[in-house]
Scaffold this active site. Structure first.
Site, short mmCIF file in Angstrom:
data_model
loop_
_atom_site.label_atom_id
_atom_site.label_comp_id
_atom_site.label_asym_id
_atom_site.label_seq_id
_atom_site.Cartn_x
_atom_site.Cartn_y
_atom_site.Cartn_z
N LEU A 5 -21.74 -4.00 -0.02
CA LEU A 5 -22.33 -5.31 0.31
C LEU A 5 -21.28 -6.21 0.95
O LEU A 5 -20.10 -6.06 0.71
CB LEU A 5 -22.88 -5.94 -0.97
CG LEU A 5 -23.94 -5.09 -1.65
CD1 LEU A 5 -24.33 -5.70 -2.99
CD2 LEU A 5 -25.16 -4.94 -0.74
N ARG A 14 1.44 -13.71 -1.50
CA ARG A 14 1.44 -12.39 -2.14
C ARG A 14 0.61 -12.38 -3.42
O ARG A 14 0.95 -11.71 -4.40
CB ARG A 14 2.86 -11.88 -2.41
CG ARG A 14 3.78 -11.88 -1.22
CD ARG A 14 3.34 -11.03 -0.07
NE ARG A 14 3.42 -9.58 -0.38
CZ ARG A 14 2.89 -8.63 0.41
NH1 ARG A 14 2.21 -8.98 1.49
NH2 ARG A 14 3.00 -7.36 0.07
N ALA A 25 -2.69 -11.39 -3.35
CA ALA A 25 -3.62 -10.26 -3.27
C ALA A 25 -3.05 -9.00 -3.94
O ALA A 25 -3.76 -8.38 -4.75
CB ALA A 25 -3.98 -10.00 -1.81
N TRP A 34 0.82 -1.21 0.00
CA TRP A 34 0.00 0.00 0.00
C TRP A 34 0.86 1.27 0.00
O TRP A 34 0.38 2.33 -0.42
CB TRP A 34 -1.00 -0.02 1.15
CG TRP A 34 -2.11 -0.98 0.85
CD1 TRP A 34 -2.34 -2.20 1.41
CD2 TRP A 34 -3.12 -0.81 -0.15
NE1 TRP A 34 -3.43 -2.79 0.84
CE2 TRP A 34 -3.93 -1.98 -0.11
CE3 TRP A 34 -3.42 0.19 -1.07
CZ2 TRP A 34 -5.03 -2.14 -0.96
CZ3 TRP A 34 -4.51 0.04 -1.91
CH2 TRP A 34 -5.31 -1.11 -1.86
N SER A 48 -0.62 -15.69 2.02
CA SER A 48 0.75 -15.17 2.15
C SER A 48 1.68 -15.65 1.02
O SER A 48 2.88 -15.77 1.20
CB SER A 48 1.35 -15.54 3.52
OG SER A 48 1.56 -16.93 3.61
C1 LIG Z 1 -21.76 -13.19 11.67
O1 LIG Z 1 -20.93 -13.73 10.67
C2 LIG Z 1 -19.79 -13.03 10.31
C3 LIG Z 1 -19.05 -13.58 9.27
C4 LIG Z 1 -17.88 -12.93 8.88
C5 LIG Z 1 -17.46 -11.73 9.49
C6 LIG Z 1 -18.23 -11.21 10.52
C7 LIG Z 1 -17.80 -9.93 11.20
C8 LIG Z 1 -17.75 -8.83 10.17
N1 LIG Z 1 -16.69 -8.58 9.56
N2 LIG Z 1 -18.94 -8.11 9.95
C9 LIG Z 1 -18.97 -7.07 9.08
O2 LIG Z 1 -18.03 -6.74 8.36
C10 LIG Z 1 -20.25 -6.30 9.03
C11 LIG Z 1 -20.96 -6.04 10.19
C12 LIG Z 1 -22.13 -5.27 10.09
C13 LIG Z 1 -22.54 -4.76 8.86
N3 LIG Z 1 -21.83 -5.04 7.71
C14 LIG Z 1 -20.72 -5.79 7.80
O3 LIG Z 1 -20.00 -6.06 6.66
C15 LIG Z 1 -20.73 -6.00 5.43
C16 LIG Z 1 -20.16 -4.84 4.63
C17 LIG Z 1 -18.74 -5.14 4.18
N4 LIG Z 1 -18.66 -6.41 3.46
C18 LIG Z 1 -19.13 -7.54 4.30
C19 LIG Z 1 -20.57 -7.33 4.73
C20 LIG Z 1 -19.41 -11.84 10.93
#
Ligand SMILES: COc1cccc(CC(=N)NC(=O)c2cccnc2OC2CCNCC2)c1
Length: 389
Positions: A389, A149, A151, A6, A147
């Protein structure tokens, strides 16, 4: 070391934070298309690029299965996002999409899909400028290939293909801190099925709380209480577009929806996106709007449950109904549809209903980023009108 890649990219760098002498706007100028690298970046020799045609059921299944088994997990590795095929087709094929931005990596010998990254075109307003951007999402590398690399080269390749369409900015989110967030959001959860959430370890029984007391605490009416609350229909697109555009105009960074966009992103699609509005029984005006998208998660290692049914708050506008009452109706209909939990970020005016409607804070943060566009100062989450999303 930490941000080797980055630090080479046109993004706000940590060293520049607070340097108000740097102008707001593009960091690098657009270049003539003839100067954009014409051929794909080099992958390690055992891999090859592939373009994923999401209209093809087989390809869509390959992307679905790669994400189902290798995409984002929560911090405690108890849940993994399980976007459905129909959701992915919706998310990746908005008006004006480019199939070339649906990029896969295959192992040359097995032809197996081992990685994916996607972009979709979006118009995003930054302060007073509407900027054509790519929204980058679903970056996923197979667990066994981490890892190596991969991504960075996938990010460079999607950037190259976006440049070929004369687009020079992008927006993306991540659960990790990279140079440099334009804002950092907290996520919040509202229990709809507390018994299941506690059984699977998503929630814990509160101190001095019994299960029956907890079930009672989160109980909701069977039907929405706002008169005129109904599902959105195609005939509502103009009114919802007006309502949304007016509401989003107050935020520093927001999606610039037109009717075409609203038709794609906000008309209800079963098991993908749900949208409701309030049509005034007196005037028949559309005065309020709420929406949420369907993103289940696989429950990892639980003998009794496999899937967590989660609704994610999308775009919501209240002009006549109280925002609290509107969002409570959203909770009511999501419970009726069988969701276990309703998730929301503290973006836009969401903070005003989170505590009141019994949301609890999540244990993580979601950081928002812009590529090749500098903001003079970071935004508060309440100044952001963009939900990815
Ligand atoms: C409950 O199941 C999960 C499965 C994978 C990750 C997470 C935690 C998480 N990382 N949650 C979020 O990023 C998140 C929490 C609330 C609202 N939107 C969200 O992410 C959206 C927007 C970004 N792309 C993923 C979905 C929770």
């Amino acid at each position: 070391k930490t941000h080797k890649f980055w630090e080479t990219q046109p993004v706000g760098q940590f060293k520049d934070i607070g340097d108000t002498s740097l102008p707001e706007g593009p960091i690098e100028l657009a270049t003539p298309l003839s100067e954009v690298k014409q051929e794909p970046y080099n992958l390690p020799s055992v891999y090859e690029w592939t373009t994923c045609d999401m209209n093809s059921d087989d390809m869509c299944s390959e992307v679905y299965n790669l994400l189902k088994n290798n995409y984002v997990e929560d911090d405690e590795n108890m849940f993994r996002f399980n976007y459905s095929k129909e959701f992915l087709r919706w998310a990746l094929r908005p008006p004006g999409y480019y199939q070339s931005w649906h990029i896969g990596v295959r192992a040359k010998t097995s032809k197996k899909l081992v990685a994916f990254i996607s972009g979709i075109p979006a118009r995003i307003r930054v302060r007073d400028e509407v900027v054509k951007m790519a929204e980058i999402n679903f970056l996923c590398v197979h667990k066994k290939l981490r890892s190596k690399r991969l991504a960075p080269v996938m990010i460079k390749e999607v950037t190259r293909r976006v440049h070929l369409e004369n687009i020079w900015q992008a927006a993306y989110t991540a659960g990790v801190i990279l140079p440099t967030p334009i804002t950092t959001c907290q996520y919040w959860h509202r229990s709809l099925n507390p018994k299941k959430l506690i059984d699977v370890g998503f929630s814990r029984l509160g101190p001095r709380m019994t299960m029956s007391r907890t079930i009672k605490l989160y109980k909701l009416p069977d039907t929405p209480i706002t008169p005129g609350f109904r599902k959105m229909e195609p005939r509502d697109v103009p009114a919802v577009t007006r309502l949304l555009r007016n509401y989003l105009s107050q935020f520093g960074v927001a999606t610039d929806f037109d009717e075409n966009d609203v038709e794609h992103w906000l008309l209800p699609r079963e098991d993908v996106v749900d949208s409701y509005l309030v049509e005034s029984p007196e005037t028949h005006d559309v005065t309020d709007f709420c929406s949420f998208y369907t993103l289940p998660s696989t429950i990892l290692g639980n003998p009794n449950y496999t899937t967590l049914k989660a609704a994610y708050s999308y775009y919501n506008v209240a002009t006549q109904t109280s925002f609290l009452q509107l969002m409570n109706d959203a909770l009511i209909v999501s419970k009726q549809k069988g969701f276990d939990v309703f998730n929301a970020l503290d973006v836009m005016h969401n903070e005003s209903f989170l505590k009141e409607l019994k949301f609890g804070p999540g244990d993580g943060q979601l950081h928002y980023y812009l590529y090749n566009y500098r903001l003079k100062s970071a935004l508060k989450p309440s100044e952001l009108g963009l939900v990815l999303l």
